[in-house]
Design an enzyme around this catalytic site. Structure first.
Site, PDB file in Angstrom:
ATOM      1  N   PRO A   1     -61.187  14.096  11.219  1.00 22.09           N
ATOM      2  CA  PRO A   1     -61.679  12.818  10.698  1.00 22.09           C
ATOM      3  C   PRO A   1     -62.584  12.033  11.643  1.00 22.09           C
ATOM      4  CG  PRO A   1     -59.344  12.676  11.198  1.00 22.09           C
ATOM      5  CD  PRO A   1     -59.738  14.095  11.444  1.00 22.09           C
TER       6      PRO A   1
ATOM      7  N   ASP B   1     -72.996  16.174  11.442  1.00 24.04           N
ATOM      8  CA  ASP B   1     -73.352  15.024  10.605  1.00 24.04           C
ATOM      9  C   ASP B   1     -72.441  13.838  10.871  1.00 24.04           C
ATOM     10  OD1 ASP B   1     -71.172  15.875   9.085  1.00 24.04           O
ATOM     11  OD2 ASP B   1     -72.478  17.095   7.819  1.00 24.04           O
TER      12      ASP B   1
ATOM     13  N   LYS C   1     -78.650  12.366   9.455  1.00 27.97           N
ATOM     14  CA  LYS C   1     -79.693  11.339   9.380  1.00 27.97           C
ATOM     15  C   LYS C   1     -81.032  11.954   9.784  1.00 27.97           C
ATOM     16  CE  LYS C   1     -76.897   7.756  11.358  1.00 27.97           C
ATOM     17  NZ  LYS C   1     -76.522   8.170  12.685  1.00 27.97           N
TER      18      LYS C   1
ATOM     19  N   GLY D   1     -67.195  17.110   8.988  1.00 28.40           N
ATOM     20  CA  GLY D   1     -66.058  16.199   9.022  1.00 28.40           C
ATOM     21  C   GLY D   1     -64.868  16.804   8.291  1.00 28.40           C
ATOM     22  N   GLY D   2     -63.660  16.514   8.770  1.00 23.38           N
ATOM     23  CA  GLY D   2     -62.452  16.976   8.082  1.00 23.38           C
ATOM     24  C   GLY D   2     -62.352  18.475   8.028  1.00 23.38           C
ATOM     25  N   ASP D   3     -62.012  19.007   6.865  1.00 24.38           N
ATOM     26  CA  ASP D   3     -61.964  20.443   6.654  1.00 24.38           C
ATOM     27  C   ASP D   3     -63.233  20.869   5.909  1.00 24.38           C
ATOM     28  OD1 ASP D   3     -59.913  22.927   6.530  1.00 24.38           O
ATOM     29  OD2 ASP D   3     -61.199  22.888   4.754  1.00 24.38           O
TER      30      ASP D   3
ATOM     31  N   MET E   1     -64.469   9.533  -1.124  1.00 27.65           N
ATOM     32  CA  MET E   1     -65.762   9.040  -1.624  1.00 27.65           C
ATOM     33  C   MET E   1     -65.550   8.128  -2.831  1.00 27.65           C
ATOM     34  SD  MET E   1     -67.985  12.556  -1.305  1.00 27.65           S
ATOM     35  CE  MET E   1     -66.704  13.684  -1.833  1.00 27.65           C
TER      36      MET E   1
ATOM     37  N   GLY F   1     -60.491   5.751   9.225  1.00 28.51           N
ATOM     38  CA  GLY F   1     -59.256   6.308   9.779  1.00 28.51           C
ATOM     39  C   GLY F   1     -59.473   6.976  11.125  1.00 28.51           C
TER      40      GLY F   1
END
Ligand code: SAH
Length: 340
Positions: free
Chosen positions: A100, A123, A145, A176-178, A256, A285
């Site tokens: 995260p 990203d 970006k 990000g994340g998985d 999202m 988070g």
């Protein structure tokens, strides 16, 4: 490890070919050292001549016998010597789930892939802060970006992965994340496979589960919620979908979901969800400024949304949200234990 050394201004003899030593050279330079790239024979010559000031020898390639001789010569001159593996030249892509956003939530496998990377495409949501240290040998490319703050389109990202891999690089796509939870990771795997580029995937800590946890909300709790439904809220749902989401019961996690929150809450109420079902919005988070707002589904609709909500944020709907307040947690835990 020598990669952690401060090499400020030190001359470092790096032994091997330009290709094979490219990662080692990048590390030395990252640590402030000055690289002297030489072949094995030249290294032995330099180490025999006592007039050359060298601070460290890193042996990457060359015959075993020369390496042994180099070590012996360095010992005489009281020079530290270390070995490092040669960089491979087969182009590959590794998709890394970065978690995260906090660096220490990156897996060991993810860290190893970054340490071995020639190019990193990253990203907005993955860990960014220590990327230069995690991937000292890599060119870092921000694909979240572009100059006008527009994200680079997905087909272009896929083309970049393939192009760099075909040029022989180990490309890490840091997400990000998985990578396989609303991350378009599967599309990137498919694009690489179609292009004949070998690709591996390192899973990551998904915000869908970890971010509620960061706010003290367990996504399941015995006696309270026995299912977890993870949805993307980037567009609102159809009426029959709201009926399903409500019908399953348990915990609903929306990623999202900031922009469609009113529509989604309205849809759930219409499908029969009781108005007082608790809802939590957990913003940023594990990141500085993490914030949790607890309300109810009906209250979100009544107030016309959550005005100050900013992305990234995870929405949690269900009885487990009540556990966010630790005193309630203890009470509930006792009730559940008593009932069991
Ligand atoms: N693959 C990612 C999700 C990508 S979709 C994963 O497994 O976590 C992007 C959404 O993830 C964001 O809109 C937000 O809902 C959520 N998200 C990611 N990181 C977050 C964070 N640090 N805090 C809150 N939400 C986050």
């Amino acid at each position: 490890m020598w990669a952690d050394l401060e090499l400020d201004g030190l001359d470092v003899l790096v032994v091997g070919s330009a290709q094979g030593t490219r990662r080692v050279r990048a590390r030395v330079e990252h640590a402030g050292g000055r690289v002297m790239l030489v072949g094995a024979a030249q290294a032995l010559e330099l180490l025999s001549a006592s007039d050359r000031a060298v601070g460290l020898v890193v042996w990457v390639e060359g015959p075993e016998s020369a390496r042994a001789e180099g070590r012996a010569l360095a010992r005489i001159r009281r020079l530290p010597v270390t070995c490092a593996p040669a960089a491979t030249t087969t182009g590959t892509v590794t998709l890394v789930g970065g978690g995260p956003g906090r660096t220490d939530l990156l897996t060991l496998a993810g860290q190893a892939a970054l340490a071995d990377a020639d190019v990193v495409l990253f990203d907005r949501l993955g860990p960014q802060e220590s990327l230069a240290d995690l991937a000292p040998g890599a060119r870092l490319i921000d694909v979240g970006k572009a100059p006008g703050h527009h994200p680079i389109p997905q087909p272009e990202i896929e083309a970049m992965l393939i192009e760099h891999a075909r040029a022989g690089a180990h490309v890490v796509r840091l997400k990000g994340g998985d990578p396989f939870v609303f991350g378009r990771g599967s599309e990137e795997v498919r694009a690489c496979a179609r292009a004949g580029v070998p690709v591996t995937v390192v899973p990551g800590v998904s915000s869908a589960i970890a971010v509620p946890g960061a706010a003290g909300i367990p996504v399941t709790h015995r006696g309270l919620s026995r299912s977890l439904t993870i949805v993307s809220g980037h567009v609102p749902f159809e009426p029959q979908e709201y009926a399903h989401l409500h019908g399953v019961g348990g915990t609903l996690v929306i990623l999202m979901g900031v922009n469609t929150l009113i529509q989604v809450c309205t849809g759930l109420l219409r499908a029969g969800m009781p108005p007082d079902v608790p809802l939590a919005l957990v913003e940023r988070g594990f990141l500085p400024g993490q914030r949790t707002t607890v309300t109810t589904v009906a209250e979100v609709v009544r107030r016309g949304g959550m005005q100050h909500a900013t992305s990234p944020a995870v929405v949690v709907i269900g009885a487990v949200v009540a556990l966010a307040e630790s005193s309630v947690w203890e009470d509930l835990a006792r009730t559940v234990e008593g009932a069991a």
